[in-house]
Write a protein that holds these residues in place. Structure first.
Motif, mmCIF file in Angstrom:
data_model
loop_
_atom_site.group_PDB
_atom_site.id
_atom_site.type_symbol
_atom_site.label_atom_id
_atom_site.label_comp_id
_atom_site.label_asym_id
_atom_site.label_seq_id
_atom_site.Cartn_x
_atom_site.Cartn_y
_atom_site.Cartn_z
ATOM 1 N N GLU A 561 0.964 -0.517 0.140
ATOM 2 C CA GLU A 561 -0.037 0.066 0.002
ATOM 3 C C GLU A 561 0.644 1.575 -0.372
ATOM 4 O O GLU A 561 0.460 1.995 -0.745
ATOM 5 C CB GLU A 561 -0.600 0.042 1.294
ATOM 6 N N ASP A 564 2.734 2.369 -3.366
ATOM 7 C CA ASP A 564 1.126 2.902 -4.721
ATOM 8 C C ASP A 564 2.066 4.197 -4.704
ATOM 9 O O ASP A 564 2.166 5.282 -3.600
ATOM 10 C CB ASP A 564 0.397 3.001 -3.871
ATOM 11 N N SER A 565 2.070 5.049 -6.074
ATOM 12 C CA SER A 565 2.411 6.285 -6.256
ATOM 13 C C SER A 565 1.435 7.039 -5.666
ATOM 14 O O SER A 565 1.896 8.162 -5.737
ATOM 15 C CB SER A 565 3.049 6.486 -7.285
ATOM 16 N N ASN A 566 0.242 6.572 -5.993
ATOM 17 C CA ASN A 566 -1.018 7.693 -4.844
ATOM 18 C C ASN A 566 -1.047 7.887 -3.714
ATOM 19 O O ASN A 566 -2.105 8.821 -3.238
ATOM 20 C CB ASN A 566 -2.598 6.735 -5.429
ATOM 21 N N HIS A 567 -0.156 7.609 -2.902
ATOM 22 C CA HIS A 567 -0.300 7.755 -1.061
ATOM 23 C C HIS A 567 0.108 9.566 -1.537
ATOM 24 O O HIS A 567 0.643 9.452 -1.625
ATOM 25 C CB HIS A 567 0.638 7.370 -0.486
ATOM 26 N N PRO A 568 -1.171 9.736 -0.538
ATOM 27 C CA PRO A 568 -0.816 10.517 -0.205
ATOM 28 C C PRO A 568 0.685 11.424 0.263
ATOM 29 O O PRO A 568 0.859 12.973 -0.571
ATOM 30 C CB PRO A 568 -2.269 11.764 0.919
ATOM 31 N N GLN A 570 3.475 10.850 -0.968
ATOM 32 C CA GLN A 570 4.779 11.005 -2.123
ATOM 33 C C GLN A 570 3.873 11.805 -3.626
ATOM 34 O O GLN A 570 4.280 12.009 -3.796
ATOM 35 C CB GLN A 570 4.163 9.156 -2.673
ATOM 36 N N GLN A 571 2.538 11.878 -3.672
ATOM 37 C CA GLN A 571 2.220 12.728 -4.573
ATOM 38 C C GLN A 571 2.082 14.289 -3.576
ATOM 39 O O GLN A 571 2.680 14.856 -4.303
ATOM 40 C CB GLN A 571 0.241 12.459 -4.492
#
Length: 803
Positions: A561, A564-568, A570-571
Motif C-alpha cells: 500500500e 503506491d505512487s497515489n499515497h498522499p 508521495q503525491q
C-alpha cells in the motif's frame, strides 16, 4: 605461560550471569528496559497454556495406546472402579434421555371455557333470531331508508366485539332468520326422521327446532375434540406416530401414543370430517366449521421445563463405572496387545490416583500444575531460544513480545474451544492461523519454529498424542512457506489450495501408517481439516489489519500500500519537491536491487527509501536536487544555519510520518539514513570562514542519528549517498562511477555508520556490485570490460556535494 593463565581466569559473561543469579540472567536475556512487563508477558503465556491444558486423565501410561503392545506388566496397586469412556458415557446418557417421554399437562378448564363461550355465542344468535330484523321503507319525501331496530343492532355489536363474527354475511342469514312456518318443537323434529336437520337441504331460513339441534351438534363435536385432546405441538416434531408421551391430568399421569391425540391442524380436519358426516347442506358445514374452529384451542400443553428436568435427572443417574479391578489383579501382561477394555482400565487407574491425591491434599495437588508449567516452558523454550539468538528485537520490544504471546494464546484458545468445549474432531485445530500470522507479521523462520513448538504443545494437550502434532506441524509448515512472498490477493487462494493438499497428503499418509481405513480419512477427517484450513486462513488475513494497528507492525500488505505512487505523502512530495521525489525513486530502485543481492527484504528497503526524505517538503529549495541551475540559497546564509536547515528535514519528516500514521519501522529510516554523518561541505566552509577567536564544534554539523539498525536501513544510507554523490561526477564513466560507489561505501564503513546494522564485508561487496548496473543505466554509460580502460583511482576522501 602467563598468557595461558590469564585466558583461563577469564570467564564468559554467561557463566558469570548463571553463577550469580537467575534474575540477572533473565535481565540479560530480556533487557533491563520494561523488564517487569516482559516477564509478566512470558508468565502470562505459560500460565495461560497451563490453564487451558485439559485435565489429563492418562499421563502415567501415555505409551499404552489401543493396538500397541504393552512393554511391561501392570498390576492394580489398589482397588479402583472402571470408568466408562467419555463416548460410552455420552451414548448411555443420550439413550437415558431418549427414554424419557415428553410431558404434557391436560388443562380441563380450556374445554369448559371454550364450550361455555360457544353456548354464549349460540345464545346471542338465538336472541337475534327472535328480535325484529332491519327493513327498508320510504319516507315522506319518497326516499328509501333503512330501519335497524335497536335490539338487533346491540346484539349484532355484542357478537362482533365479543367473538369476531360478522353476522351480516350471506352464509349466516339462514341462521339468524327464523322460519315462521316451521315447527318450533325441537322434540317433534327429532322424532320426525324425514325432517331431521342432518338429512335435509335448508333453504334461506332455519326453524327454531333446527337451530337448537344445530347448536347441540356443535357443542357435542367441540366437546369430543377436547376430550380426545389437542396438543400445542405439531406431530411432525415426533419421530413416529407411536412415539410415547406422558399426559398429566391433575395428579394423575398416563402414557399415550402421539397418534391418539390431535394437534391443531389435525383437529381442524377432524371437525370438517365430522360436520360432513352430520350434514349434507354446505351452508351448515361451512357455518359449523367457522364457528367451531374459532373456539378450538390446545388443551394438552407441553411442559418443556419438567421434561428437561426429568431428562437431566435420567442422564445424571447413569453410573459412570461398570465394575471394579481388585488390588493385585493384572491389568495387562508384558507383550500383550492393548485393547479398548485394558486402555479404559488404565485410564480409570490414573483417574483414581488423581482423586486420591486430591483427597489427601498437600503438595500433591499442585504438582500436576507445576509439571504442566514446566512442560509448557520446555516446549516453548525451543522458540524462545531461537528468538534470543536470531530475533533479539522481539525480546527488546514489549509490543513485539506482546504480539507473539497474543498469537500463541489465541491459537491455544481456539484449540481448547473447538476440541474441549464444542467437541469438534481433532483436525479442526486451526494451526494455520498462528502459522500465517507469525510468518506475515514477523518472518518465515520464526513462523516455522513457532509452528513446531505450538504443534507439539497441542499434541501434549491432546493427551500426548504426537500423531496430531505431526499433522499440525506439517500443515503449518506448508502454510508458512506459501505465504512468504505474498504480493497479490490471488495468492490467498493459492495458499488455500496448498494447505488443503497438505491436509489430504498427511491424513492419507497417517492412515497408511496406522493401518486405518482409507475412506475414514477422506470422508470424516479431510472435510473437517480442509474447512479448518480455509477458516484459519481467512481469519488470519482478517486479523492482520487489527494486529498491524494494535502493535504497529509493518507487513507485506502495508508495504504494498505504501509503495503506491497515489499515497498522499508521495503525491505531496512530487508536487512540492519534485527533485527529491525523483531522487527517492532512484534510491528506492538502488535499495531494492541491493537488498535482493544480500537476501534482505527488498520491498521494505524500497518503501523505506521512498519516504526517507519526505521532510524536505518543508523547505525544498535548500536541497540540491530541487535547486534551479546557478541558484543556491546556501550561498547567502551562514554554514551553521545551512547545517540546521539540512538537519531539520529529519525532524519534519518524523512529524509528517507520525501524522500520516506510517509504521514505526518506516519512520525509523528517516533519521537512520543519515546516521551521525558529518555535513563535511558546510563544516569545512565554516572552518574556512571562521573568525580567529571563533570555535567551531563538529557536533553542530552532524546529523542527530541514530545509526542504521537493520540491513535495510544501512542499504538505504548507502543508496542515498551513492545517488547524491554520482551527480557531482563530471563526464561520468563506468570507472568513475565504480570508484565513487566504492568511496561512499568505504567512507560510511570507516566512519562507523554501519557498525549497528549487521552488514558484513561480503554484503557490502554485493551491494556495490548491485549499485553499478543501475547507475550506469541512469547515466547511459557503457559497461567497461576488463582491460578496456584503466580504472580510476579511489578518491582519498568523499567528494563534496550538498546533502
Amino acid at each position: 605461560m602467563n598468557r595461558f593463565n590469564v585466558r583461563n581466569t577469564q570467564r564468559h559473561p554467561l557463566q558469570t550471569i548463571f553463577k550469580h543469579s537467575p534474575i540477572i540472567f533473565a535481565k540479560f536475556i530480556l533487557g533491563k528496559k520494561h523488564f517487569a512487563v516482559k516477564v509478566l508477558l512470558l508468565f502470562t503465556l505459560i500460565i495461560g497454556c497451563v490453564l487451558l491444558f485439559p485435565g489429563s486423565e492418562f499421563t502415567r501410561y501415555t505409551e499404552y495406546k489401543v493396538g500397541t503392545v504393552s512393554p511391561d506388566e501392570v498390576r492394580a496397586p489398589l482397588t479402583f472402579p472402571v470408568y466408562k469412556s467419555k463416548e460410552q458415557l455420552e451414548d448411555e446418557r443420550k439413550e437415558a434421555e431418549n427414554l424419557i417421554a415428553p410431558l404434557f399437562d391436560k388443562n380441563l378448564n380450556v374445554a369448559q371455557v371454550q364450550i361455555a363461550s360457544l353456548d354464549e355465542l349460540m345464545s346471542y344468535i338465538r336472541q337475534l333470531r327472535l328480535s325484529p330484523k332491519p327493513f327498508e321503507y320510504t319516507d315522506v319525501d319518497g326516499r328509501k331508508q333503512n330501519y335497524i331496530p335497536q335490539s338487533y343492532d346491540s346484539l349484532k355489536n355484542a357478537i362482533s366485539k365479543g367473538f369476531g363474527f360478522n353476522i351480516l354475511e350471506d352464509r349466516w342469514q339462514f341462521l339468524i332468520n327464523r322460519d315462521p312456518n316451521g315447527s318450533d318443537s325441537y322434540e317433534k323434529v327429532k322424532k320426525d326422521s324425514a325432517r331431521s336437520l342432518r338429512k335435509i337441504t335448508l333453504g334461506k331460513t332455519m326453524t327454531h327446532a333446527q337451530f337448537m339441534e344445530f347448536t347441540s351438534d356443535l357443542s357435542t363435536i367441540l366437546s369430543d375434540q377436547f376430550v380426545l385432546g389437542i396438543m400445542d405441538v405439531e406431530k411432525n416434531n415426533f419421530k413416529s406416530p407411536i412415539s410415547p408421551i406422558n399426559v398429566r391430568t391433575g395428579k394423575q399421569e398416563s402414557t399415550e401414543f402421539v397418534k391418539n391425540i390431535n394437534d391443531m391442524e389435525e383437529a381442524r380436519y377432524r371437525i370438517q370430517d365430522l360436520l360432513k358426516s352430520y350434514y349434507t347442506d354446505p351452508k351448515l358445514i361451512n357455518a359449523g366449521y367457522e364457528i367451531l374452529t374459532h373456539f378450538l384451542l390446545p388443551n394438552v400443553i407441553s411442559n418443556s421445563e419438567e421434561t428437561k428436568r426429568r431428562k437431566k435427572e435420567a442422564s445424571t443417574s447413569v453410573p459412570q463405572t461398570y465394575g471394579f479391578v481388585l488390588a493385585g489383579d493384572v491389568i495387562v501382561r508384558k507383550n500383550e496387545t492393548i485393547t479398548q477394555k485394558i486402555h479404559q482400565q488404565l485410564i480409570s487407574l490414573e483417574s483414581t490416583w488423581a482423586e486420591k491425591i486430591n483427597m489427601e491434599g498437600g503438595v500433591g495437588i499442585i504438582l500436576p500444575y507445576i509439571g504442566r508449567g514446566l512442560l509448557v516452558f520446555s516446549l516453548l523454550f525451543f522458540l524462545l531460544s531461537y528468538i534470543y539468538l536470531n530475533r533479539p528485537d522481539i525480546l527488546n520490544s514489549v509490543r513485539k513480545l506482546a504480539l507473539l504471546v497474543s498469537i500463541i494464546l489465541i491459537e491455544i484458545g481456539f484449540y481448547y474451544i473447538f476440541i474441549h468445549i464444542l467437541n469438534f474432531p481433532v483436525y479442526v485445530i486451526p494451526i494455520v492461523l498462528s502459522s500465517v500470522l507469525l510468518t506475515v507479521l514477523f518472518d518465515v523462520r520464526l513462523g516455522l519454529i513457532a509452528t513446531v513448538s505450538i504443534g507439539f504443545l497441542i499434541g501434549a494437550m491432546q493427551g500426548y498424542e504426537y500423531t496430531t502434532a505431526i499433522v499440525l506441524v506439517f500443515v503449518g509448515t506448508i502454510a508458512c512457506v506459501t505465504v512468504v512472498n505474498f504480493s497479490r490477493r490471488s495468492h490467498i487462494f493459492t495458499s488455500l489450495l496448498w494447505v488443503s493438499l497438505a491436509y489430504a497428503f498427511i491424513l492419507v499418509t497417517m492412515s497408511f501408517v496406522k493401518y486405518s481405513e482409507f475412506s475414514e480419512a477422506l470422508t470424516h477427517q479431510l472435510p473437517y481439516a480442509v474447512a479448518s484450513g480455509i477458516f484459519s486462513m481467512l481469519v488470519a488475513f482478517g486479523c492482520l489489519v487489527l494486529f498491524e494497528s494494535l502493535f504497529d507492525v509493518c507487513t507485506t500488505f502495508t508495504l504494498l500500500e505504501l509503495s503506491d505512487s497515489n499515497h498522499p505523502l508521495q503525491q505531496q512530495l512530487a508536487i512540492k519537491a519534485p527533485g527529491t521525489y525523483h531522487h527517492s525513486i532512484i534510491v528506492g530502485n538502488l535499495a531494492k536491487t541491493a537488498a535482493e543481492a544480500i537476501d534482505a527484504n527488498s520491498l521494505l528497503a524500497r518503501v523505506g527509501a521512498l519516504y526517507h526524505d519526505i521532510g524536505k517538503m518543508d523547505m525544498p529549495e535548500y536541497f540540491a536536487e530541487n535547486q534551479m541551475a546557478g541558484h543556491n540559497k546556501h550561498e547567502t546564509i551562514a554554514p551553521k544555519m545551512s547545517a540546521l536547515i539540512l538537519a531539520s528535514h529529519i525532524k519534519v519528516g518524523l512529524e509528517l510520518a507520525e501524522k500520516n500514521k506510517l509504521p514505526k519501522l518506516i519512520r525509523s529510516y528517516i533519521p537512520e539514513h543519515h546516521g551521525n554523518q558529518l555535513m563535511s561541505y558546510f563544516y569545512h566552509k565554516a572552518m574556512e570562514t571562521k573568525l580567529p577567536e571563533e570555535e567551531i564544534a563538529e557536533s553542530d554539523f552532524r546529523y542527530p542519528g541514530p545509526k542504521p539498525k537493520t540491513k535495510e536501513s544501512g542499504i538505504i544510507m548507502l543508496a542515498d549517498g551513492v545517488e547524491a554523490a554520482t551527480h557531482s561526477i563530471k563526464e561520468p564513466t563506468a570507472a568513475k562511477i565504480r570508484a565513487m560507489v566504492r568511496s561512499i561505501i568505504e567512507s560510511r564503513l570507516q566512519d562507523g555508520e554501519l557498525n549497528e546494522c549487521e552488514l558484513s564485508i561480503g554484503d557490502l561487496k554485493k551491494i556495490e556490485e548491485a549499485f553499478i548496473p543501475i547507475l550506469l543505466g541512469i547515466y547511459h554509460v557503457r559497461v567497461e570490460y576488463p582491460g578496456q580502460s584503466q580504472i580510476m583511482p579511489i578518491p582519498e576522501s568523499e567528494p563534496q556535494f550538498m546533502e
